[in-house]
Structures are given as structure tokens and as C-alpha cells.
Scaffold this active site. Structure first.
Site, PDB file in Angstrom:
ATOM      1  N   LYS A  70      -3.232  -1.512  14.283  1.00 13.37           N
ATOM      2  CA  LYS A  70      -2.452  -0.474  14.965  1.00 13.37           C
ATOM      3  C   LYS A  70      -2.821  -0.408  16.454  1.00 13.37           C
ATOM      4  O   LYS A  70      -3.987  -0.486  16.820  1.00 13.37           O
ATOM      5  CB  LYS A  70      -2.648   0.861  14.259  1.00 13.37           C
ATOM      6  CG  LYS A  70      -1.803   0.918  12.982  1.00 13.37           C
ATOM      7  CD  LYS A  70      -1.895   2.241  12.297  1.00 13.37           C
ATOM      8  CE  LYS A  70      -3.060   2.251  11.358  1.00 13.37           C
ATOM      9  NZ  LYS A  70      -2.769   1.609  10.080  1.00 13.37           N
ATOM     10  N   GLU A  93       0.837  -1.210   0.000  1.00 12.62           N
ATOM     11  CA  GLU A  93       0.000   0.000   0.000  1.00 12.62           C
ATOM     12  C   GLU A  93       0.871   1.259   0.000  1.00 12.62           C
ATOM     13  O   GLU A  93       2.066   1.205   0.290  1.00 12.62           O
ATOM     14  CB  GLU A  93      -0.942  -0.009   1.205  1.00 12.62           C
ATOM     15  CG  GLU A  93      -0.209  -0.140   2.514  1.00 12.62           C
ATOM     16  CD  GLU A  93      -0.729   0.789   3.586  1.00 12.62           C
ATOM     17  OE1 GLU A  93      -1.164   1.899   3.246  1.00 12.62           O
ATOM     18  OE2 GLU A  93      -0.656   0.398   4.757  1.00 12.62           O
TER      19      GLU A  93
HETATM   20  N1  PSU Z   1       0.212   0.575   8.527  1.00 16.73           N
HETATM   21  C1  PSU Z   1       1.249   1.349   8.958  1.00 16.73           C
HETATM   22  N2  PSU Z   1       1.123   2.701   8.784  1.00 16.73           N
HETATM   23  C2  PSU Z   1       0.005   3.287   8.204  1.00 16.73           C
HETATM   24  C3  PSU Z   1      -1.075   2.471   7.762  1.00 16.73           C
HETATM   25  C4  PSU Z   1      -0.919   1.109   7.958  1.00 16.73           C
HETATM   26  O1  PSU Z   1       2.257   0.836   9.458  1.00 16.73           O
HETATM   27  O2  PSU Z   1      -0.051   4.515   8.066  1.00 16.73           O
HETATM   28  C5  PSU Z   1      -2.317   3.094   7.097  1.00 16.73           C
HETATM   29  C6  PSU Z   1      -2.997   2.051   6.220  1.00 16.73           C
HETATM   30  O3  PSU Z   1      -3.082   2.602   4.923  1.00 16.73           O
HETATM   31  C7  PSU Z   1      -4.365   1.859   6.819  1.00 16.73           C
HETATM   32  C8  PSU Z   1      -4.647   3.220   7.346  1.00 16.73           C
HETATM   33  O4  PSU Z   1      -5.320   1.425   5.886  1.00 16.73           O
HETATM   34  O5  PSU Z   1      -3.377   3.557   7.961  1.00 16.73           O
HETATM   35  C9  PSU Z   1      -5.842   3.222   8.292  1.00 16.73           C
HETATM   36  O6  PSU Z   1      -6.408   4.485   8.324  1.00 16.73           O
HETATM   37  P1  PSU Z   1      -7.861   4.710   8.980  1.00 16.73           P
HETATM   38  O7  PSU Z   1      -7.670   4.367  10.434  1.00 16.73           O
HETATM   39  O8  PSU Z   1      -8.158   6.179   8.745  1.00 16.73           O
HETATM   40  O9  PSU Z   1      -8.813   3.807   8.262  1.00 16.73           O
END
Ligand code: PSU
Ligand code: MN
Length: 309
Positions: A163, A29
Site C-alpha cells: 500500500k 482475503e
Molecule cells: N489490500 C487492499 N485493501 C486492504 C488490504 C489489502 O487493497 O484493506 C488489507 C490486507 O488485509 C492487509 C491489511 O493484510 O490491509 C494490512 O493491515 P495492517 O497494515 O494493519 O497489517
């Protein structure tokens, strides 16, 4: 309906050729590059992840939308653009028609990447940590669109769990409800992103890329609605963030986000950046260790799956 000569999702020549001959491909990604990691380190990381995938004999397919064109597989110049361009938007699955129609450039989150990769015929995807259910979800209903897309997409995502800024037990519960298959790789607990373990036990554990590939093949054979397989791969204890430091800085970060009224798409990048600053870069090192390990394991799983038939 107007007919267009251009396919809606553009594959690089290398990725298209690999898919045609059934060779292993790993999607990567781009939101982690543009919004998740500080510049200029982000570009070297983007390149390094591609190299890790190649070293295992698979083809990397970094995904992004450039000038309204969804791309699976980027050239070196395109990768640089994603890392350097300050105006890149953060695109989830629901943003893709907007970015295409309005000819915008943006980085793809897990949800948008999983969608585009599956459309392109890529079965395996590596990232850092998935999005999920945020703390405080009972009030703000913030659940990452990652979960919804993964509940409807046939893709294997190798990640270091979700996360740790999130409500991990609630996220695992939602994954169960939504039919997302979850296994831990060589661990009895679900990983904690920056931390080796979130402390939450998992029901299933596997020991090898071959087992992951067998689960994918079994899912294909069973048929039915598409859903993702999550292979949760912990960062090694030696490379994790100090758990005490993690808990202290995360508490500060959450309090600061609350005070500043940050919400929606901005909250995840805000918290990750706060952790980088508050741990003097240690969270970044743990995040990178996790992503590197995930890219490697994803390539091995893609190879094992490609070798199956
Ligand atoms: N993994 C990481 N760093 C990131 C992300 C994932 O180590 O920044 C990103 C991914 O693209 C994931 C997004 O889909 O954070 C999630 O964002 P949200 O909580 O707004 O859906
Ligand atoms: Mn959200």
C-alpha cells in the site's frame, strides 16, 4: 490433548475437491472486503473477484473466520455475512487462536489468509496491496505482520505491490532481509498500489504466468525454509489514480491520522477510507482495478502451476 472431530481449518467442499484433484485454487482475503472497501460495493466486489478467478478456470477460496471456525472457501451466504456484518474483527495471523477459542467472527488479513491458505494446501493468493513498513516506523515500530508471515509461508501472493500509504523502500528492504522473493510482472519498477509505479526499481522482472509457476516449482525443488513469492502486478496506467491527487490527499490523510492519534490495526483502514473520500472515489476505482488484475493473474499462475506435474 483433547481430540476434536472437526478439522481446525474448514475447507468448502468445492475447494477441498479442487485441492484433491490438483486443480488450480486461488485464495482471496476478506479484510479488503470488510475493512478495506465501502459498503455495499464491497459485496459486489467480493463476488466479482470470485467470478474473475472462475472465468480463468480456477476455484476461488475466500478466507474468513466465522463463529470461531477458520474457513477456506465461503458459500454465498457466508460471503454476504463477511461483507454486511459491522462487527467483523480484523484478524491477523496472531489473532487466529483468539478468534477460534473465543468463537469470534472476523475477516482475515494477508497474514492470516496466507497462513490458512497454506495450511489448506492452496499455493496462490490474490489481494490488493500488501501491508508493510509504515512511515514513521523508526518511532512506532509499525511493520505489518504480513511481512513476518510471508517470510515463513510457502505461498505466491499476487498484489499491486504494497500500500502506498507505507514506506515503500523500507518495506522492500525488509522483504529482502526476511527472504521474501519479489518479482515485478512486466515492469522494471515496483508497483505503487493505486499507482502504476512506486518509482523504486526491482531486481527481477517476469513476463508470463508460466515463469511465475516455474519459480514456484524451483523454490519447491530447492527446499529449505518456506517463504513467499510476491508477484507485484502494476495497475495499468490508464486505470491508476492521478499521481498528483494521490500525493496531495495521502499527505492530508497522514496528517489527519497523526492529529487523531490513530494507530495499530486501525491505521490502514483509516488511511484507505480517507483516500476514498478525499479523491471522491477515484482511489477506490484504482484499488478495484488493481485487485481485479491480481485475481486474474493469480488464477493464471495457479493454472500454470497445476499444469506442471
Ligand atoms: N489490500 C487492499 N485493501 C486492504 C488490504 C489489502 O487493497 O484493506 C488489507 C490486507 O488485509 C492487509 C491489511 O493484510 O490491509 C494490512 O493491515 P495492517 O497494515 O494493519 O497489517
Ligand atoms: Mn500495523
Amino acid at each position: 490433548m483433547p481430540m476434536s472431530a472437526e478439522p481446525a481449518v474448514r475447507l468448502s467442499a468445492e475447494v477441498a475437491a479442487a485441492i484433491d484433484r490438483g486443480a488450480p485454487v486461488v485464495a482471496l482475503e476478506s479484510t479488503i472486503i470488510s475493512h478495506g472497501l465501502p459498503r455495499p460495493r464491497n459485496l459486489s466486489v467480493a463476488r466479482e473477484l470470485e467470478e474473475i478467478v472462475r472465468a480463468e478456470g480456477a476455484v476461488p477460496a475466500t478466507t474468513a473466520v466465522l463463529d470461531g471456525v477458520p474457513r477456506v472457501g465461503l458459500s454465498e451466504a457466508e460471503l454476504e455475512h463477511v461483507a454486511a456484518e459491522p462487527g467483523m474483527r480484523k484478524l491477523g495471523r496472531r489473532d487466529l487462536p483468539l478468534a477460534v477459542a473465543l468463537r469470534v467472527s472476523g475477516a482475515t488479513t494477508v497474514s492470516a489468509t496466507a497462513f490458512l491458505a497454506a495450511r489448506a494446501g492452496v499455493r496462490v493468493f490474490a489481494t490488493g496491496g500488501l501491508g508493510g513498513v509504515h512511515r514513521g516506523w523508526t518511532e512506532d515500530q509499525d511493520e505489518s505482520a504480513d511481512l513476518d508471515t510471508l517470510s515463513r509461508t510457502a505461498i505466491t501472493v499476487v498484489c499491486a505491490g504494497v500500500k502506498s500509504i507505507l514506506d515503500v523502500p523500507a518495506t522492500l528492504q525488509r522483504m529482502e532481509t526476511r527472504g521474501i522473493t519479489v518479482v515485478a510482472y512486466r515492469s522494471d519498477t515496483f508497483p505503487g498500489f493505486y499507482l502504476n509505479s512506486s518509482g523504486v526499481p526491482v531486481d527481477w522482472r517476469i513476463e508470463s504466468p508460466g515463469e511465475a509457476a516455474a519459480i514456484m516449482a524451483a523454490g519447491d525443488a530447492l527446499g529449505g525454509d518456506d517463504a513467499a513469492l510476491i508477484v507485484a502486478n502494476p495497475v495499468p496506467v490508464a486505470e491508476q489514480l492521478d499521481p498528483v491527487l494521490h500525493d496531495r490527499v495521502l499527505a492530508e490523510a497522514l496528517a489527519e491520522a497523526g492529529k487523531a492519534g490513530i494507530s495499530g490495526q486501525a491505521i490502514t483502514p483509516f488511511l484507505l477510507q480517507y483516500l476514498v473520500n478525499g479523491t471522491e472515489g477515484a482511489s477506490l476505482e484504482a484499488n478495484l482495478a488493481a485487485v481485479r488484475g491480481n485475481a486474474r493473474l493469480a488464477a493464471r499462475i495457479a493454472a500454470a502451476y497445476a499444469a506442471k506435474d
